[in-house]
Each structure stands twice: as C-alpha cells, then as structure tokens.
Design a protein around this motif. Structure first.
Motif, PDB file in Angstrom:
ATOM      1  N   THR A 118      49.942  81.146  53.378  1.00 54.98           N
ATOM      2  CA  THR A 118      49.266  80.280  52.415  1.00 54.98           C
ATOM      3  C   THR A 118      50.262  79.714  51.414  1.00 54.98           C
ATOM      4  O   THR A 118      50.251  78.515  51.139  1.00 54.98           O
ATOM      5  CB  THR A 118      48.165  81.060  51.669  1.00 54.98           C
ATOM      6  N   ARG A 119      51.129  80.574  50.893  1.00 51.71           N
ATOM      7  CA  ARG A 119      52.139  80.100  49.936  1.00 51.71           C
ATOM      8  C   ARG A 119      53.040  79.042  50.574  1.00 51.71           C
ATOM      9  O   ARG A 119      53.379  78.052  49.944  1.00 51.71           O
ATOM     10  CB  ARG A 119      52.990  81.268  49.447  1.00 51.71           C
ATOM     11  N   ALA A 120      53.420  79.270  51.815  1.00 50.86           N
ATOM     12  CA  ALA A 120      54.323  78.334  52.493  1.00 50.86           C
ATOM     13  C   ALA A 120      53.635  76.996  52.756  1.00 50.86           C
ATOM     14  O   ALA A 120      54.273  75.944  52.702  1.00 50.86           O
ATOM     15  CB  ALA A 120      54.813  78.937  53.805  1.00 50.86           C
ATOM     16  N   SER A 121      52.345  77.035  53.041  1.00 50.86           N
ATOM     17  CA  SER A 121      51.653  75.793  53.387  1.00 50.86           C
ATOM     18  C   SER A 121      51.193  75.004  52.168  1.00 50.86           C
ATOM     19  O   SER A 121      50.853  73.830  52.292  1.00 50.86           O
ATOM     20  CB  SER A 121      50.452  76.088  54.289  1.00 50.86           C
ATOM     21  N   GLU A 122      51.165  75.614  50.985  1.00 48.95           N
ATOM     22  CA  GLU A 122      50.692  74.908  49.796  1.00 48.95           C
ATOM     23  C   GLU A 122      51.553  73.689  49.488  1.00 48.95           C
ATOM     24  O   GLU A 122      51.025  72.624  49.190  1.00 48.95           O
ATOM     25  CB  GLU A 122      50.662  75.842  48.586  1.00 48.95           C
ATOM     26  N   ASP A 123      52.864  73.840  49.550  1.00 45.43           N
ATOM     27  CA  ASP A 123      53.745  72.711  49.256  1.00 45.43           C
ATOM     28  C   ASP A 123      53.559  71.593  50.273  1.00 45.43           C
ATOM     29  O   ASP A 123      53.497  70.416  49.920  1.00 45.43           O
ATOM     30  CB  ASP A 123      55.207  73.157  49.233  1.00 45.43           C
ATOM     31  N   LEU A 124      53.458  71.967  51.543  1.00 45.89           N
ATOM     32  CA  LEU A 124      53.250  70.972  52.589  1.00 45.89           C
ATOM     33  C   LEU A 124      51.919  70.265  52.395  1.00 45.89           C
ATOM     34  O   LEU A 124      51.815  69.047  52.568  1.00 45.89           O
ATOM     35  CB  LEU A 124      53.306  71.640  53.973  1.00 45.89           C
ATOM     36  N   GLN A 125      50.903  70.998  52.000  1.00 42.59           N
ATOM     37  CA  GLN A 125      49.586  70.424  51.794  1.00 42.59           C
ATOM     38  C   GLN A 125      49.615  69.393  50.665  1.00 42.59           C
ATOM     39  O   GLN A 125      49.016  68.320  50.771  1.00 42.59           O
ATOM     40  CB  GLN A 125      48.598  71.537  51.466  1.00 42.59           C
ATOM     41  N   LYS A 126      50.342  69.696  49.594  1.00 45.01           N
ATOM     42  CA  LYS A 126      50.459  68.753  48.487  1.00 45.01           C
ATOM     43  C   LYS A 126      51.131  67.461  48.954  1.00 45.01           C
ATOM     44  O   LYS A 126      50.713  66.363  48.593  1.00 45.01           O
ATOM     45  CB  LYS A 126      51.232  69.380  47.335  1.00 45.01           C
ATOM     46  N   GLU A 142      48.687  65.391  50.955  1.00 50.14           N
ATOM     47  CA  GLU A 142      47.726  64.711  50.094  1.00 50.14           C
ATOM     48  C   GLU A 142      48.340  63.477  49.450  1.00 50.14           C
ATOM     49  O   GLU A 142      47.711  62.417  49.360  1.00 50.14           O
ATOM     50  CB  GLU A 142      47.205  65.669  49.020  1.00 50.14           C
ATOM     51  N   ILE A 143      49.585  63.592  49.006  1.00 48.21           N
ATOM     52  CA  ILE A 143      50.269  62.456  48.389  1.00 48.21           C
ATOM     53  C   ILE A 143      50.448  61.340  49.415  1.00 48.21           C
ATOM     54  O   ILE A 143      50.216  60.160  49.128  1.00 48.21           O
ATOM     55  CB  ILE A 143      51.627  62.895  47.804  1.00 48.21           C
ATOM     56  N   ALA A 144      50.836  61.714  50.631  1.00 49.98           N
ATOM     57  CA  ALA A 144      51.030  60.714  51.684  1.00 49.98           C
ATOM     58  C   ALA A 144      49.713  60.021  52.031  1.00 49.98           C
ATOM     59  O   ALA A 144      49.672  58.796  52.223  1.00 49.98           O
ATOM     60  CB  ALA A 144      51.625  61.371  52.924  1.00 49.98           C
ATOM     61  N   GLU A 145      48.615  60.786  52.112  1.00 52.91           N
ATOM     62  CA  GLU A 145      47.317  60.187  52.417  1.00 52.91           C
ATOM     63  C   GLU A 145      46.888  59.215  51.322  1.00 52.91           C
ATOM     64  O   GLU A 145      46.370  58.126  51.610  1.00 52.91           O
ATOM     65  CB  GLU A 145      46.259  61.278  52.591  1.00 52.91           C
ATOM     66  N   ALA A 146      47.100  59.593  50.071  1.00 53.96           N
ATOM     67  CA  ALA A 146      46.735  58.716  48.960  1.00 53.96           C
ATOM     68  C   ALA A 146      47.551  57.424  49.006  1.00 53.96           C
ATOM     69  O   ALA A 146      47.012  56.330  48.813  1.00 53.96           O
ATOM     70  CB  ALA A 146      46.944  59.435  47.626  1.00 53.96           C
ATOM     71  N   ALA A 147      48.834  57.545  49.276  1.00 56.06           N
ATOM     72  CA  ALA A 147      49.690  56.354  49.366  1.00 56.06           C
ATOM     73  C   ALA A 147      49.248  55.459  50.517  1.00 56.06           C
ATOM     74  O   ALA A 147      49.220  54.231  50.384  1.00 56.06           O
ATOM     75  CB  ALA A 147      51.144  56.777  49.544  1.00 56.06           C
ATOM     76  N   LYS A 148      48.879  56.075  51.632  1.00 57.68           N
ATOM     77  CA  LYS A 148      48.427  55.314  52.797  1.00 57.68           C
ATOM     78  C   LYS A 148      47.137  54.545  52.471  1.00 57.68           C
ATOM     79  O   LYS A 148      47.009  53.361  52.806  1.00 57.68           O
ATOM     80  CB  LYS A 148      48.190  56.279  53.961  1.00 57.68           C
ATOM     81  N   ARG A 149      46.194  55.210  51.775  1.00 55.44           N
ATOM     82  CA  ARG A 149      44.946  54.538  51.401  1.00 55.44           C
ATOM     83  C   ARG A 149      45.215  53.368  50.460  1.00 55.44           C
ATOM     84  O   ARG A 149      44.667  52.276  50.621  1.00 55.44           O
ATOM     85  CB  ARG A 149      43.991  55.526  50.726  1.00 55.44           C
ATOM     86  N   LYS A 150      46.098  53.587  49.484  1.00 52.80           N
ATOM     87  CA  LYS A 150      46.410  52.522  48.526  1.00 52.80           C
ATOM     88  C   LYS A 150      47.074  51.340  49.222  1.00 52.80           C
ATOM     89  O   LYS A 150      46.786  50.181  48.922  1.00 52.80           O
ATOM     90  CB  LYS A 150      47.303  53.058  47.409  1.00 52.80           C
ATOM     91  N   PHE A 151      47.960  51.645  50.155  1.00 51.07           N
ATOM     92  CA  PHE A 151      48.633  50.575  50.894  1.00 51.07           C
ATOM     93  C   PHE A 151      47.623  49.774  51.714  1.00 51.07           C
ATOM     94  O   PHE A 151      47.654  48.536  51.724  1.00 51.07           O
ATOM     95  CB  PHE A 151      49.725  51.152  51.798  1.00 51.07           C
ATOM     96  N   LYS A 152      46.705  50.465  52.387  1.00 50.91           N
ATOM     97  CA  LYS A 152      45.682  49.769  53.179  1.00 50.91           C
ATOM     98  C   LYS A 152      44.807  48.890  52.293  1.00 50.91           C
ATOM     99  O   LYS A 152      44.467  47.767  52.655  1.00 50.91           O
ATOM    100  CB  LYS A 152      44.800  50.775  53.920  1.00 50.91           C
ATOM    101  N   ARG A 153      44.432  49.423  51.112  1.00 52.80           N
ATOM    102  CA  ARG A 153      43.616  48.624  50.193  1.00 52.80           C
ATOM    103  C   ARG A 153      44.383  47.382  49.756  1.00 52.80           C
ATOM    104  O   ARG A 153      43.826  46.295  49.666  1.00 52.80           O
ATOM    105  CB  ARG A 153      43.238  49.448  48.958  1.00 52.80           C
TER     106      ARG A 153
END
Length: 140
Positions: free
Chosen positions: A65-73, A76-87
């Motif tokens: 869980t500790r190892a995956s938390e950083d990757l998960q963050k 999330e940042i990449a998904e948000a950037a992708k949504r903003k770019f599409k918009r």
C-alpha cells in the motif's frame, strides 16, 4: 485542553531510586523466552504459526500500500491533465463534461441493476432525464 506535567530537576541517585520503586510496583516484564513459554502453555503451535503468518501478510500488504500510494497520486495527476487537455481540444466546459460523466454512470448503474434484478409484472427502469437544479426566486 492540552496539559503537561512539569518535573523538577533530580539528581541521578533520586531518579534511580524512583525508578526502582516504580519497577517494584508494576513488576518487571518477563523476558521474551519466558513470555514464549507462557504462551505455548495456552496456545497450540498451529495457532501461533497462523498468527505469525497473518502478521507477515498484514506487513506485506502495508508495504504494498505504501509503495502504491505514490504511483496512485501520479496516476490521478495524469488523468486530470488528460481530462483538461481533452476539454481544451474539444472546447468543452467542465460542467458539460461532468454532466456527461454522470449520465454515463447513471446509464451503467441502470444496466447493471436490470441484469441483477428479475422483474415481475413491472418494466425495468429507464433512463431518467437529468436537468440542472433551478433557483427559486423569492418575491419580497
């Protein structure tokens, strides 16, 4: 509220004397060997091994869980950037995108519900038209 106790300065002899008094009152903790002997008198080896395996599995899960938390963050940042770019590219407003996402989620939920529920004498639910909330104006 938060309180703390103020201690006066003691000399080392006074500290050791108080420590011995507290140790006698509480009792000295048994060594690990003695604790293990006492435990084995009341718990079987199989139960001890199961408990140790559970502890080890929990430790592994926490580390994962500790190892995956950083990757998960980062995801999330990449998904948000992708949504903003599409918009930006499609020229959509955030509100329009949110409405479309909610409609898609509603449709998926209804499809899942119709697969899981057997309807007797009643038609399955249909898509409900969603509209933005309206503001009521007070007449004063």
């Amino acid at each position: 509220g938060w309180k703390y106790a103020e201690y006066k300065d003691n000399c080392i002899e006074q500290f050791e004397k108080e420590k011995l008094t507290k140790t006698r009152e509480i009792g000295v903790a048994p060594s690990p060997d003695i604790r293990e002997k006492l435990l084995r008198e009341v718990v079987s080896d199989v139960e001890i091994q199961k408990a140790l395996a559970d502890v080890e599995q929990t430790r592994r899960n926490r580390n994962e869980t500790r190892a995956s938390e950083d990757l998960q963050k980062l995801e999330e940042i990449a998904e948000a950037a992708k949504r903003k770019f599409k918009r930006f590219v499609k020229g959509k407003r955030k509100e329009d995108e949110e409405r479309e996402l909610w409609e898609a989620a509603h449709k998926t939920a209804l499809e899942k519900a119709t697969k899981e529920i057997v309807y007797e004498d009643a038609p399955p639910p249909t898509m409900v038209k969603m509209s933005a909330p309206t503001e009521e104006k007070s007449t004063s």
